[in-house]
Design an enzyme around this catalytic site. Structure first.
Site, short mmCIF file in Angstrom:
data_model
loop_
_atom_site.label_atom_id
_atom_site.label_comp_id
_atom_site.label_asym_id
_atom_site.label_seq_id
_atom_site.Cartn_x
_atom_site.Cartn_y
_atom_site.Cartn_z
N CYS A 76 0.86 -1.18 0.00
CA CYS A 76 0.00 0.00 0.00
C CYS A 76 0.90 1.24 0.00
O CYS A 76 1.40 1.66 1.05
CB CYS A 76 -0.93 0.01 1.21
SG CYS A 76 -1.97 1.49 1.24
N CYS A 224 -4.39 5.17 -5.51
CA CYS A 224 -3.80 3.87 -5.16
C CYS A 224 -2.35 3.93 -5.61
O CYS A 224 -2.06 3.94 -6.82
CB CYS A 224 -4.56 2.73 -5.85
SG CYS A 224 -3.84 1.11 -5.47
N1 LIG Z 1 -6.37 -2.91 -2.06
C1 LIG Z 1 -5.02 -3.24 -2.33
C2 LIG Z 1 -4.00 -2.65 -1.44
C3 LIG Z 1 -4.08 -1.17 -1.33
C4 LIG Z 1 -3.22 -0.37 -2.26
C5 LIG Z 1 -3.05 1.02 -1.75
N2 LIG Z 1 -4.16 1.83 -1.54
C6 LIG Z 1 -1.89 1.74 -2.36
O1 LIG Z 1 -1.81 2.97 -2.19
O2 LIG Z 1 -0.99 1.09 -2.92
C7 LIG Z 1 -4.82 -4.76 -2.38
O3 LIG Z 1 -5.59 -5.54 -1.77
O4 LIG Z 1 -3.86 -5.16 -3.04
#
Ligand SMILES: N[C@@H](CCC[C@H](N)C(=O)O)C(=O)O
Length: 297
Positions: A76, A224
């Protein structure tokens, strides 16, 4: 009732993050607690970054990443910047080495407050994503959504930044696509045995693209970080972009550099909102009544 843990509600370009201080205790944030916290509009989040005591010498902490549906994630990027800002405020230090389920990573806070995280090396093998069947060229795999003879989205690039990503390339504004409708269908498509983060990318120059992401385990987000990294390396890999790209997500810009040593460096801001404490078993929480301050502890 379990002893409460201190938390900071933060965000990384609008990616809603709870940084929880789980140091000095053996328990973990229960999936039910995550779901309860996400159900309250005041603490609604995309990821919890749970800071645990280090497991490996030379690291500052072990970071557990929990999606809003209670599942675990391997990476994340936006959350890591929030952790760095919280620990920098607490310790006065700027350089950090962390361990996650995906391995060791380093990060630093710049003098202007921006934070860079070394997101590690991308992986492109179909087993690394993972995919349910063999694709020898993951720059573009056979997958589409919409009418068979006129698909709305098709042929994504796939990449692992520790976590799985599919990037659908489009030639028009990313806001013209109904990601809320297509996201969950694609996240749970049988080609992705561990589900996937789903992004739509529009390349606007050799060094810029816009990106929207439906996150695995969290849904539509304003940012993300790992998706921005996956999109940047996939852009370079498919000849669409150079190796340094500004990826503009709904929350703002992230600078992504795919370095010569194959590591992906992500740079962007983090923002503290408020602090409080919660019960890691039930998710019951309360806001700190003391004067505003920053830091996880
Ligand atoms: N939902 C994702 C992990 C989250 C990614 C995040 N918000 C970022 O900033 O990289 C997963 O389950 O892989």
């Amino acid at each position: 009732m379990a002893v409460r843990t201190q938390f900071a509600k933060m965000n990384g370009l609008g990616n809603e993050i709870i940084v929880a201080d789980m140091r000095g205790r053996a328990d973990h944030v229960a999936p039910g607690a995550a779901i309860a916290l996400n159900g309250d509009p005041a603490t609604k989040f995309d990821q919890i970054m749970a800071i645990h005591a280090p497991r490996t010498q030379g690291t500052e902490a072990y970071i557990e990443i929990i999606n809003s549906d209670g599942t675990q994630a391997q990476a994340c990027g936006n959350g890591m910047r929030c952790v760095v800002q919280a620990l920098a405020a607490e310790t006065g230090r700027r350089e950090f080495t962390f361990e996650t389920i995906a391995g060791i990573l380093t990060a630093h806070e710049h003098a202007d407050g921006m934070i860079s995280v070394d997101m590690g090396k991308p992986r492109f093998g179909w087993q690394d994503i993972p995919l349910a069947e063999a694709f020898h060229d993951t720059r573009q795999i056979e997958l589409q959504i919409g009418p068979i003879d006129a698909p709305v989205l098709h042929s994504p690039s796939v990449a692992s930044m520790g976590n799985p990503h599919a990037i659908f390339w489009v030639n028009q504004d990313v806001w013209t696509y109904d990601l809320e409708r297509f996201g969950p269908l694609l996240e749970n498509h049988p080609i992705f045995p561990e589900r996937s983060n789903i992004s739509i990318a529009h390349v606007t120059s050799r060094n810029a693209m816009t990106l929207r992401t439906w996150e695995r385990g969290a849904g539509l987000t304003r940012a993300c970080g790992s998706a921005a990294c996956a999109a940047a390396v996939s852009g370079a890999r498919t000849g669409r972009t150079e190796r340094t790209v500004t990826v503009t997500v709904p929350g703002g810009p992230l600078v992504i550099e795919w370095l010569d040593n194959d590591h992906v460096m992500m740079t962007g801001p983090a923002e503290w909102e408020f602090s409080g404490s919660f019960d890691p078993q039930s998710g019951q929480w309360q806001r700190d009544e003391t004067a505003p301050s920053q830091g996880a502890a």
